[in-house]
Design a protein around this motif. Sequence first.
Motif, PDB file in Angstrom:
ATOM      1  N   PRO A   1       0.817  -1.214   0.000  1.00 45.37           N
ATOM      2  CA  PRO A   1       0.000   0.000   0.000  1.00 45.37           C
ATOM      3  C   PRO A   1       0.846   1.258   0.000  1.00 45.37           C
ATOM      4  O   PRO A   1       2.010   1.266   0.448  1.00 45.37           O
ATOM      5  CB  PRO A   1      -0.789  -0.124   1.307  1.00 45.37           C
ATOM      6  CG  PRO A   1      -0.709  -1.554   1.699  1.00 45.37           C
ATOM      7  CD  PRO A   1       0.612  -2.039   1.187  1.00 45.37           C
ATOM      8  N   VAL A   2       0.276   2.325  -0.501  1.00 47.43           N
ATOM      9  CA  VAL A   2       0.947   3.618  -0.485  1.00 47.43           C
ATOM     10  C   VAL A   2       1.209   4.031   0.965  1.00 47.43           C
ATOM     11  O   VAL A   2       0.344   3.921   1.823  1.00 47.43           O
ATOM     12  CB  VAL A   2       0.069   4.686  -1.180  1.00 47.43           C
ATOM     13  CG1 VAL A   2       0.722   6.067  -1.072  1.00 47.43           C
ATOM     14  CG2 VAL A   2      -0.159   4.315  -2.632  1.00 47.43           C
ATOM     15  N   GLY A   3       2.413   4.465   1.245  1.00 42.94           N
ATOM     16  CA  GLY A   3       2.785   4.861   2.595  1.00 42.94           C
ATOM     17  C   GLY A   3       3.423   3.745   3.385  1.00 42.94           C
ATOM     18  O   GLY A   3       3.796   3.950   4.534  1.00 42.94           O
ATOM     19  N   CYS A   4       3.522   2.556   2.784  1.00 45.45           N
ATOM     20  CA  CYS A   4       4.095   1.412   3.471  1.00 45.45           C
ATOM     21  C   CYS A   4       5.325   0.900   2.740  1.00 45.45           C
ATOM     22  O   CYS A   4       5.483   1.082   1.529  1.00 45.45           O
ATOM     23  CB  CYS A   4       3.061   0.284   3.599  1.00 45.45           C
ATOM     24  SG  CYS A   4       1.571   0.757   4.484  1.00 45.45           S
TER      25      CYS A   4
ATOM     26  N   VAL B   1      -6.101   2.105   8.016  1.00 46.14           N
ATOM     27  CA  VAL B   1      -5.454   0.809   7.835  1.00 46.14           C
ATOM     28  C   VAL B   1      -5.714   0.329   6.405  1.00 46.14           C
ATOM     29  O   VAL B   1      -6.868   0.132   6.012  1.00 46.14           O
ATOM     30  CB  VAL B   1      -5.995  -0.225   8.840  1.00 46.14           C
ATOM     31  CG1 VAL B   1      -5.351  -1.584   8.587  1.00 46.14           C
ATOM     32  CG2 VAL B   1      -5.727   0.236  10.264  1.00 46.14           C
ATOM     33  N   PRO B   2      -4.655   0.145   5.603  1.00 43.26           N
ATOM     34  CA  PRO B   2      -4.854  -0.342   4.227  1.00 43.26           C
ATOM     35  C   PRO B   2      -5.368  -1.777   4.225  1.00 43.26           C
ATOM     36  O   PRO B   2      -5.218  -2.514   5.194  1.00 43.26           O
ATOM     37  CB  PRO B   2      -3.449  -0.257   3.622  1.00 43.26           C
ATOM     38  CG  PRO B   2      -2.672   0.636   4.527  1.00 43.26           C
ATOM     39  CD  PRO B   2      -3.253   0.418   5.893  1.00 43.26           C
ATOM     40  N   HIS B   3      -5.945  -2.197   3.096  1.00 46.01           N
ATOM     41  CA  HIS B   3      -6.490  -3.547   2.983  1.00 46.01           C
ATOM     42  C   HIS B   3      -5.861  -4.315   1.827  1.00 46.01           C
ATOM     43  O   HIS B   3      -6.438  -5.253   1.313  1.00 46.01           O
ATOM     44  CB  HIS B   3      -8.011  -3.485   2.778  1.00 46.01           C
ATOM     45  CG  HIS B   3      -8.767  -3.005   3.977  1.00 46.01           C
ATOM     46  ND1 HIS B   3      -9.195  -3.847   4.982  1.00 46.01           N
ATOM     47  CD2 HIS B   3      -9.134  -1.750   4.338  1.00 46.01           C
ATOM     48  CE1 HIS B   3      -9.819  -3.132   5.918  1.00 46.01           C
ATOM     49  NE2 HIS B   3      -9.791  -1.863   5.545  1.00 46.01           N
ATOM     50  N   THR B   4      -4.644  -3.915   1.448  1.00 46.02           N
ATOM     51  CA  THR B   4      -4.039  -4.539   0.255  1.00 46.02           C
ATOM     52  C   THR B   4      -2.689  -5.179   0.549  1.00 46.02           C
ATOM     53  O   THR B   4      -1.827  -5.241  -0.320  1.00 46.02           O
ATOM     54  CB  THR B   4      -3.864  -3.484  -0.855  1.00 46.02           C
ATOM     55  OG1 THR B   4      -3.059  -2.392  -0.360  1.00 46.02           O
ATOM     56  CG2 THR B   4      -5.208  -2.953  -1.328  1.00 46.02           C
TER      57      THR B   4
ATOM     58  N   LEU C   1       5.892  -2.146   6.900  1.00 44.85           N
ATOM     59  CA  LEU C   1       6.016  -0.996   7.793  1.00 44.85           C
ATOM     60  C   LEU C   1       5.252   0.154   7.169  1.00 44.85           C
ATOM     61  O   LEU C   1       5.490   0.513   6.016  1.00 44.85           O
ATOM     62  CB  LEU C   1       7.488  -0.604   7.966  1.00 44.85           C
ATOM     63  CG  LEU C   1       7.754   0.764   8.622  1.00 44.85           C
ATOM     64  CD1 LEU C   1       7.241   0.785  10.046  1.00 44.85           C
ATOM     65  CD2 LEU C   1       9.247   1.093   8.566  1.00 44.85           C
ATOM     66  N   CYS C   2       4.304   0.713   7.939  1.00 49.39           N
ATOM     67  CA  CYS C   2       3.476   1.802   7.437  1.00 49.39           C
ATOM     68  C   CYS C   2       3.631   3.024   8.330  1.00 49.39           C
ATOM     69  O   CYS C   2       3.484   2.933   9.546  1.00 49.39           O
ATOM     70  CB  CYS C   2       2.011   1.394   7.382  1.00 49.39           C
ATOM     71  SG  CYS C   2       1.668  -0.008   6.296  1.00 49.39           S
ATOM     72  N   GLU C   3       3.909   4.170   7.691  1.00 49.50           N
ATOM     73  CA  GLU C   3       4.034   5.429   8.398  1.00 49.50           C
ATOM     74  C   GLU C   3       3.259   6.505   7.638  1.00 49.50           C
ATOM     75  O   GLU C   3       3.203   6.513   6.408  1.00 49.50           O
ATOM     76  CB  GLU C   3       5.494   5.853   8.530  1.00 49.50           C
ATOM     77  CG  GLU C   3       6.339   4.909   9.383  1.00 49.50           C
ATOM     78  CD  GLU C   3       7.770   5.398   9.539  1.00 49.50           C
ATOM     79  OE1 GLU C   3       8.113   5.871  10.639  1.00 49.50           O
ATOM     80  OE2 GLU C   3       8.524   5.308   8.558  1.00 49.50           O
TER      81      GLU C   3
END
Length: 517
Positions: free
Chosen positions: A33-36, A51-54, A44-46
């Motif tokens: 996902p974008v941002g991860c 919360v992404p679902h992909t 790692l997501c910042e």
Amino acid sequence: MGYSGRGCTLLVWVAAVSLVLADGRRVRQPRCPVGCTCTKDNALCENVRSVPHTFPSDVVSLLFTANSFDLIDEDAFLGLPHLEYLFIENNIISSISPFAFRGLKALIHLSLAYNNLETLPKDVFKGMDALTKVDLRGNNLICDCKLKWLVEWMHNTNATLDQIHCSGPPIHQGKLLNDLLPHSFDCITSEFASYQSLKFESISVEAFTFGMDQFVVFAQPFAGTCSFLEWDHVEMTFRTYDTIESTSTVVCKPMVIDNHLFVIVAQLFGGSHIYKRDISANKFIKIQDIDILKIRKPNDIETFIIDGESFFVIADSSKAGSTTVYKWNGNGFYSQQSLHPWYRDTDVEYLEISNKAHLILSSSSQRPVVYQWNRSQKQFDPRTDIPDMEDVFAVKHFQVKGELFICLTRFIGDSKVMRWDGAMFKEVQTFPSRGSMVFQPVSIGNWQYAILGSDYSLTQVYQWDSKRSQFVPSQELNIQAPRAFSMVSIDDRVFLLASSFKGKTQIYEHLMIDLSN
């Protein structure tokens, strides 16, 4: 503290990434996902807003840090059956769906550290049997009934929790959540819920048992009847049982003697009478008139037993009448004692003080007077009065842990609760009560209530607080001009019966509520 926690988490995540890089196998670049930032097993997501679902389905470790979302919605991590490590730290999470972690059966480590959580939904960890570590540090958890389930879960799981201090409520503030036990929480409360409305006005209500059945009777002054109701065990409602026709009825007082049912019917006009239930004829039959020279304007009736003998007393509120005690002699009731004439008594209450029979008479012309039974003379003698309590309309008593209390009703001024100190009644609590004609104590199991009616505002229900040794507000009921309350227990249910002088008579059910659910 938040920085070091985050650094530790990043080290765990970096170590996991290194293990993947050390693996010589070729891996397909995962959808990230974008941002991860993603590897085969880690993400790692910042700075993401939700919360992404992909994520790839084979993700094992997932870290959210320094993000701007405040909610974790239901099924937020659905489709990640291999996820073992989930770190949601240093965000602004304040709310989590009860089903946020549904499907995470392989999860071992869950961190929700350093967020804005004050509570967690019940059973949010349900189905996560593999959990060995839960981290809730850095949140402002309110350790009230909503978190009782978490304490129960802590004592029944193999997972460990870091030590967490409670931010509230005051009773638990500063304590370690880990030190609390399920019985540390008092989560059972109650309420009176509207159950049935009866299409008639009434001025008094009495509940009684006759044979093996429970009944209630209402005095209807405008209709001129005593209306008896019985419980319909099929329809689960109160239905008409019988009536006694009368005139300007103010009190219908049942009295059971040697398995015979008598009803004293007090009337403003036409004299008062005594009826007996004829079982064979299945109806009430008048058996006796009450002396109209003594009882001219009856206002209240009390029944009682002293040394195995049955009595009743009628409070008379006329200038020419006299409050009178009557005794059953085996064939009828005869006048035992006239307590005093000319005082315009509005209420009489029978009670025992130090195991001795007493009466308290309330009057519009003097302070409440306490009478004590003289066993040798077989009559009531004046004992004392209740100081500084003029204009008391009625007195009702109750007990808490062996201590005797009375509720004193005033139509103008403050109603009060007083306690017997061994020599006299002393004030415990004051209640503003403009327009009140009933202040009724009611006991249900371990619950003690006092219900203060009013002609000008909502009826106030108070509940006894044993720690404060006084009543605290509990509930408001909408009853027009309430005049009397009574309780009846049927089929393991408890009902509050409320007479209304200007509206529909109401029936409420007493319900127990578990605040931890």
